[in-house]
Design a protein around this motif. Structure first.
Motif, PDB file in Angstrom:
ATOM      1  N   ILE A  26       0.877  -1.174   0.000  1.00 42.50           N
ATOM      2  CA  ILE A  26       0.000   0.000   0.000  1.00 42.50           C
ATOM      3  C   ILE A  26       0.910   1.218   0.000  1.00 42.50           C
ATOM      4  N   ARG A  27       0.772   2.054  -1.024  1.00 40.61           N
ATOM      5  CA  ARG A  27       1.721   3.169  -1.155  1.00 40.61           C
ATOM      6  C   ARG A  27       0.997   4.471  -1.424  1.00 40.61           C
ATOM      7  N   TYR A  28       1.508   5.536  -0.815  1.00 42.91           N
ATOM      8  CA  TYR A  28       1.046   6.898  -1.091  1.00 42.91           C
ATOM      9  C   TYR A  28       2.282   7.754  -1.305  1.00 42.91           C
ATOM     10  N   ALA A  29       2.550   8.112  -2.546  1.00 44.28           N
ATOM     11  CA  ALA A  29       3.777   8.842  -2.899  1.00 44.28           C
ATOM     12  C   ALA A  29       4.983   8.008  -2.465  1.00 44.28           C
ATOM     13  N   ASP A  30       5.812   8.522  -1.544  1.00 43.91           N
ATOM     14  CA  ASP A  30       6.995   7.764  -1.131  1.00 43.91           C
ATOM     15  C   ASP A  30       6.808   7.066   0.214  1.00 43.91           C
ATOM     16  N   ASP A  31       5.614   7.096   0.773  1.00 39.58           N
ATOM     17  CA  ASP A  31       5.312   6.354   2.005  1.00 39.58           C
ATOM     18  C   ASP A  31       4.595   5.065   1.639  1.00 39.58           C
ATOM     19  N   PHE A  32       5.025   3.957   2.180  1.00 41.34           N
ATOM     20  CA  PHE A  32       4.370   2.709   1.833  1.00 41.34           C
ATOM     21  C   PHE A  32       4.457   1.704   2.984  1.00 41.34           C
ATOM     22  N   VAL A  33       3.522   0.755   2.943  1.00 47.42           N
ATOM     23  CA  VAL A  33       3.448  -0.333   3.909  1.00 47.42           C
ATOM     24  C   VAL A  33       3.395  -1.636   3.123  1.00 47.42           C
ATOM     25  N   LEU A  58      18.138   5.320  -4.503  1.00 50.54           N
ATOM     26  CA  LEU A  58      17.424   5.560  -3.258  1.00 50.54           C
ATOM     27  C   LEU A  58      17.705   4.456  -2.263  1.00 50.54           C
ATOM     28  N   THR A  59      17.271   4.673  -1.025  1.00 48.98           N
ATOM     29  CA  THR A  59      17.415   3.669   0.014  1.00 48.98           C
ATOM     30  C   THR A  59      16.314   3.826   1.048  1.00 48.98           C
ATOM     31  N   LEU A  60      16.039   2.753   1.794  1.00 48.58           N
ATOM     32  CA  LEU A  60      15.044   2.826   2.858  1.00 48.58           C
ATOM     33  C   LEU A  60      15.582   3.619   4.033  1.00 48.58           C
ATOM     34  N   SER A  61      14.713   4.388   4.687  1.00 50.72           N
ATOM     35  CA  SER A  61      15.107   5.147   5.864  1.00 50.72           C
ATOM     36  C   SER A  61      15.149   4.208   7.072  1.00 50.72           C
ATOM     37  N   PRO A  62      16.316   4.043   7.703  1.00 47.77           N
ATOM     38  CA  PRO A  62      16.403   3.148   8.877  1.00 47.77           C
ATOM     39  C   PRO A  62      15.487   3.587  10.020  1.00 47.77           C
ATOM     40  N   GLU A  63      15.284   4.918  10.163  1.00 51.20           N
ATOM     41  CA  GLU A  63      14.459   5.411  11.264  1.00 51.20           C
ATOM     42  C   GLU A  63      12.975   5.097  11.053  1.00 51.20           C
ATOM     43  N   LYS A  64      12.539   5.073   9.807  1.00 47.93           N
ATOM     44  CA  LYS A  64      11.120   4.883   9.516  1.00 47.93           C
ATOM     45  C   LYS A  64      10.752   3.449   9.154  1.00 47.93           C
ATOM     46  N   THR A  65      11.770   2.604   8.938  1.00 45.24           N
ATOM     47  CA  THR A  65      11.510   1.245   8.491  1.00 45.24           C
ATOM     48  C   THR A  65      11.571   0.273   9.665  1.00 45.24           C
ATOM     49  N   GLU A  71      -0.904  -6.825  15.737  1.00 44.62           N
ATOM     50  CA  GLU A  71      -1.472  -6.581  17.062  1.00 44.62           C
ATOM     51  C   GLU A  71      -0.686  -5.521  17.829  1.00 44.62           C
ATOM     52  N   GLU A  72       0.548  -5.256  17.404  1.00 44.37           N
ATOM     53  CA  GLU A  72       1.318  -4.134  17.964  1.00 44.37           C
ATOM     54  C   GLU A  72       0.926  -2.833  17.282  1.00 44.37           C
ATOM     55  N   GLY A  73       0.629  -2.933  16.001  1.00 41.89           N
ATOM     56  CA  GLY A  73       0.164  -1.776  15.254  1.00 41.89           C
ATOM     57  C   GLY A  73       1.280  -0.885  14.751  1.00 41.89           C
ATOM     58  N   PHE A  74       0.906   0.039  13.857  1.00 42.87           N
ATOM     59  CA  PHE A  74       1.872   0.979  13.292  1.00 42.87           C
ATOM     60  C   PHE A  74       1.140   2.220  12.811  1.00 42.87           C
ATOM     61  N   ASP A  75       1.876   3.299  12.657  1.00 37.94           N
ATOM     62  CA  ASP A  75       1.323   4.561  12.161  1.00 37.94           C
ATOM     63  C   ASP A  75       1.593   4.691  10.669  1.00 37.94           C
ATOM     64  N   PHE A  76       0.576   5.209   9.951  1.00 39.12           N
ATOM     65  CA  PHE A  76       0.714   5.413   8.509  1.00 39.12           C
ATOM     66  C   PHE A  76      -0.222   6.530   8.089  1.00 39.12           C
ATOM     67  N   LEU A  77       0.351   7.592   7.507  1.00 31.15           N
ATOM     68  CA  LEU A  77      -0.421   8.731   6.991  1.00 31.15           C
ATOM     69  C   LEU A  77      -1.318   9.359   8.065  1.00 31.15           C
ATOM     70  N   GLY A  78      -0.831   9.426   9.291  1.00 35.23           N
ATOM     71  CA  GLY A  78      -1.595  10.069  10.355  1.00 35.23           C
ATOM     72  C   GLY A  78      -2.562   9.158  11.069  1.00 35.23           C
ATOM     73  N   TRP A  79      -2.621   7.879  10.680  1.00 31.19           N
ATOM     74  CA  TRP A  79      -3.508   6.913  11.330  1.00 31.19           C
ATOM     75  C   TRP A  79      -2.693   5.857  12.048  1.00 31.19           C
ATOM     76  N   ASN A  80      -3.298   5.245  13.042  1.00 30.43           N
ATOM     77  CA  ASN A  80      -2.715   4.079  13.703  1.00 30.43           C
ATOM     78  C   ASN A  80      -3.537   2.867  13.295  1.00 30.43           C
ATOM     79  N   ILE A  81      -2.871   1.882  12.735  1.00 31.84           N
ATOM     80  CA  ILE A  81      -3.528   0.679  12.229  1.00 31.84           C
ATOM     81  C   ILE A  81      -3.125  -0.478  13.122  1.00 31.84           C
ATOM     82  N   ARG A  82      -4.124  -1.099  13.747  1.00 29.03           N
ATOM     83  CA  ARG A  82      -3.821  -2.127  14.738  1.00 29.03           C
ATOM     84  C   ARG A  82      -5.024  -3.046  14.941  1.00 29.03           C
ATOM     85  N   LYS A  83      -4.740  -4.309  15.289  1.00 30.83           N
ATOM     86  CA  LYS A  83      -5.799  -5.250  15.634  1.00 30.83           C
ATOM     87  C   LYS A  83      -5.960  -5.313  17.145  1.00 30.83           C
ATOM     88  N   TYR A  84      -7.209  -5.165  17.597  1.00 33.71           N
ATOM     89  CA  TYR A  84      -7.545  -5.274  19.009  1.00 33.71           C
ATOM     90  C   TYR A  84      -8.388  -6.523  19.193  1.00 33.71           C
TER      91      TYR A  84
END
Length: 317
Positions: A26-33, A58-65, A71-84
């Protein structure tokens, strides 16, 4: 646009090598999951992406990758995506909420001597824009919490302007009651007819949560084969009242007659609003470019390579 051009092909490469491992991008410009069924699979996907990016300088950003479990979840485009407990919920990310509240606080600091009406006019677009971005996800609880924090900031703003006044005096000056809603930050004024009107700060929790269906990945509004699909999406997206109003106006304009088959359109019949000149060819949503036709006729229009569309244009409907 440059990011889309540069990274185009990444998804196809992952599907080529890892399709059977349920890998998706899933990609939006240069941000992707990238999602996958195991950590090992995602490590392989990361190596493929690294090679893909290296060829483009180009290369992947170590800080963002990072690789995390759902179930731990992650942030993407201002949202937190997680299973509860096995249920997937998408909520506004804490960092995004914090940035939004900081913007409110900074704005109030800049307007510490401004009239209340200016404060309302300045904050309302900020609140409306942020809530509109998040209103299609599980945001109701967050909206309620944000309202409380904004109220606290408004109360401090009001108290600092009048440090020697009582709490009751400050409340009566800056907060009004509208119906059953108390403590509304606003003022009473008059409309152009001289009737009383309450100008107030909107509440995030008043914004209705609206679910949106995910658009198909291959859908392209500029290709004729997707015209019917986008017409159906537009129908679902439009407010029911607006759709009924457009349908009624077209029905009157056409005299209740379907321009494809010439048959009568009754009020309880299944109908579709069709674009004479398709959107992918520059057509608009103006009434002059719309016709009301039977649902079956609509299917025929799209199944016969636009023959009926040319007929409609020729008849001037």
């Amino acid at each position: 646009m440059l990011a889309n051009m540069t990274l185009d092909g990444m998804e196809g490469l992952l599907h080529k090598y890892l399709k059977k491992y349920k890998v998706n991008l899933i990609r939006y410009a240069d941000d992707f999951v990238v999602t996958g069924e195991s950590r090992e699979t995602l490590c392989i996907a990361a190596a493929i992406i690294q090679k893909f990016l290296k060829e483009r300088g180009l290369t992947l950003s170590p800080e963002k990758t990072k690789i995390v479990h759902i179930e731990e979840g992650f942030d993407f485009l201002g949202w937190n995506i997680r299973k509860y407990d096995g249920k997937l919920l998408i909520k506004p990310a804490k960092k995004n909420v914090k940035a939004f509240l900081k913007k409110i606080r900074d704005t109030l600091r800049e307007l510490r001597t401004a009239p209340q009406e200016i404060v309302i006019d300045t904050l309302n677009p900020i609140i409306r824009g942020w809530t509109n971005y998040h209103k299609n996800q599980a945001s109701k609880e967050t909206f309620v919490g944000v309202d409380h924090l904004i109220w606290q900031k408004l109360w401090r703003w009001a108290r600092r302007r009048h440090p020697s006044k009582s709490v009751r005096w400050v409340k009566s000056k800056y907060f009004i009651q509208i119906g059953n809603r108390k403590w509304m930050f606003g003022i009473w004024t008059k409309d152009k007819n001289g009737d009383p009107w309450a100008k107030h700060l909107i509440k995030a929790s008043e914004i209705r949560i609206q679910r949106r269906g995910k658009i198909k990945a291959d859908a392209n509004p500029f290709l004729p084969e997707w015209a019917e699909y986008f017409e159906q999406r537009k129908k679902l997206k439009e407010a029911p009242a607006q759709y009924r109003r457009t349908r009624r106006e077209l029905w009157k304009k056409q005299g209740g007659i379907c321009p494809v088959c010439g048959g009568e359109i009754e009020q309880d019949m299944l109908t579709e609003i069709h674009h004479i000149l398709p959107k992918h060819k520059g057509g608009t949503d103006d009434l002059d470019n719309l016709v009301l036709i039977h649902t079956n006729c609509h299917k025929q229009v799209h199944s016969r390579d636009g023959q009926h569309s040319r007929f409609l244009l020729k008849e001037g409907l």
